[in-house]
Design a protein around this motif. Structure first.
Motif, short mmCIF file in Angstrom:
data_model
loop_
_atom_site.label_atom_id
_atom_site.label_comp_id
_atom_site.label_asym_id
_atom_site.label_seq_id
_atom_site.Cartn_x
_atom_site.Cartn_y
_atom_site.Cartn_z
N MET A 109 0.83 -1.16 0.00
CA MET A 109 0.00 0.00 0.00
C MET A 109 0.89 1.24 0.00
O MET A 109 1.76 1.37 0.84
N PHE A 110 0.63 2.11 -0.94
CA PHE A 110 1.49 3.27 -1.13
C PHE A 110 0.71 4.57 -0.90
O PHE A 110 -0.46 4.68 -1.29
N TYR A 111 1.38 5.52 -0.28
CA TYR A 111 0.77 6.79 0.07
C TYR A 111 1.70 7.94 -0.31
O TYR A 111 2.92 7.80 -0.26
N ILE A 112 1.09 9.06 -0.65
CA ILE A 112 1.81 10.31 -0.84
C ILE A 112 1.16 11.33 0.08
O ILE A 112 0.08 11.10 0.62
N LEU A 113 1.82 12.45 0.27
CA LEU A 113 1.22 13.54 1.02
C LEU A 113 0.62 14.53 0.03
O LEU A 113 1.29 14.97 -0.90
N GLU A 114 -0.64 14.84 0.24
CA GLU A 114 -1.31 15.82 -0.60
C GLU A 114 -1.94 16.85 0.33
O GLU A 114 -2.81 16.51 1.13
N ASN A 115 -1.46 18.09 0.24
CA ASN A 115 -1.90 19.15 1.16
C ASN A 115 -1.70 18.74 2.62
O ASN A 115 -2.54 18.99 3.47
N GLY A 116 -0.59 18.05 2.88
CA GLY A 116 -0.24 17.65 4.24
C GLY A 116 -0.95 16.41 4.75
O GLY A 116 -0.71 15.98 5.88
N GLU A 117 -1.81 15.81 3.93
CA GLU A 117 -2.56 14.62 4.35
C GLU A 117 -2.17 13.41 3.51
O GLU A 117 -1.95 13.53 2.30
N PRO A 118 -2.10 12.22 4.14
CA PRO A 118 -1.79 11.02 3.38
C PRO A 118 -2.90 10.70 2.37
O PRO A 118 -4.08 10.81 2.69
N LYS A 119 -2.48 10.34 1.17
CA LYS A 119 -3.42 9.95 0.12
C LYS A 119 -2.94 8.63 -0.45
O LYS A 119 -1.79 8.53 -0.91
N LYS A 120 -3.80 7.63 -0.41
CA LYS A 120 -3.45 6.32 -0.97
C LYS A 120 -3.40 6.42 -2.49
O LYS A 120 -4.27 7.04 -3.10
N VAL A 121 -2.36 5.83 -3.07
CA VAL A 121 -2.25 5.79 -4.53
C VAL A 121 -2.09 4.34 -4.97
O VAL A 121 -1.42 3.54 -4.31
N ASN A 122 -2.73 4.00 -6.06
CA ASN A 122 -2.66 2.64 -6.58
C ASN A 122 -1.64 2.49 -7.70
O ASN A 122 -1.24 1.39 -8.04
N ASP A 123 -1.22 3.62 -8.25
CA ASP A 123 -0.27 3.61 -9.36
C ASP A 123 1.16 3.72 -8.81
O ASP A 123 1.55 4.76 -8.29
N ILE A 124 1.92 2.65 -8.90
CA ILE A 124 3.29 2.62 -8.36
C ILE A 124 4.16 3.66 -9.03
O ILE A 124 5.07 4.22 -8.40
N SER A 125 3.90 3.98 -10.28
CA SER A 125 4.68 5.00 -10.99
C SER A 125 4.45 6.38 -10.38
O SER A 125 5.39 7.15 -10.20
N THR A 138 4.80 4.19 2.81
CA THR A 138 4.42 2.79 2.64
C THR A 138 3.81 2.23 3.92
O THR A 138 4.19 2.61 5.03
N HIS A 139 2.88 1.33 3.72
CA HIS A 139 2.24 0.62 4.83
C HIS A 139 1.92 -0.78 4.33
O HIS A 139 1.05 -0.95 3.49
N MET A 140 2.63 -1.77 4.82
CA MET A 140 2.53 -3.12 4.27
C MET A 140 1.67 -4.08 5.10
O MET A 140 1.58 -5.24 4.77
N TYR A 141 1.09 -3.60 6.18
CA TYR A 141 0.32 -4.49 7.05
C TYR A 141 -1.11 -3.99 7.21
O TYR A 141 -1.43 -3.29 8.16
N PRO A 142 -2.00 -4.36 6.29
CA PRO A 142 -3.37 -3.84 6.30
C PRO A 142 -4.13 -4.09 7.62
O PRO A 142 -5.02 -3.33 7.96
N SER A 143 -3.77 -5.12 8.34
CA SER A 143 -4.48 -5.42 9.58
C SER A 143 -3.99 -4.58 10.76
O SER A 143 -4.54 -4.63 11.84
N LYS A 144 -2.93 -3.81 10.55
CA LYS A 144 -2.38 -2.98 11.62
C LYS A 144 -2.69 -1.51 11.36
O LYS A 144 -2.95 -1.12 10.23
N PRO A 145 -2.63 -0.67 12.41
CA PRO A 145 -2.89 0.76 12.22
C PRO A 145 -1.90 1.39 11.23
O PRO A 145 -0.75 0.97 11.14
#
Length: 104
Positions: free
Chosen positions: A1-17, A52-59
């Motif tokens: 699971m991949f995230y970027i910061l958008e306006n200071g907030e985490p945003k999940k992205v599905n496109d690895i590129s 990055t966050h690789m453990y969906p069952s964890k916070p």
């Protein structure tokens, strides 16, 4: 699971590129860096957005502080918010400073 910061907030992205392009710019990920010097030793405390966050069952823990050098070399802690990460960053700076002084 991949995230970027958008306006200071985490945003999940599905496109690895998209994530990779964002992640390559270190200035977007570094939240705070501090150099602590005691008796000729320099220790770096660095807080970043990991993206990055690789453990969906964890916070969700997207921020991380690491210590480089000194007694606590490679110490690492993860956090669920930037606010928590910045507060702990300061706590770790104090911890390093106090404990490095004790070794003198």
């Amino acid at each position: 699971m991949f995230y970027i910061l958008e306006n200071g907030e985490p945003k999940k992205v599905n496109d690895i590129s998209e994530w990779s392009r964002w992640f390559d710019d270190l200035s977007k990920r570094v939240i705070k860096q501090t150099l602590v010097s005691v008796a000729g030793k320099t220790v770096e405390i660095s807080t970043i957005f990991t993206g990055t966050h690789m453990y969906p069952s964890k916070p969700l823990m997207l921020w991380e502080t690491m210590i480089f050098g000194g007694k606590y070399d490679l110490w690492r802690e993860k956090y669920s918010s930037e606010e928590e990460a910045l507060l702990k960053h300061e706590d770790l700076c104090v911890m390093v400073l106090k404990n490095e002084e004790l070794e003198l």
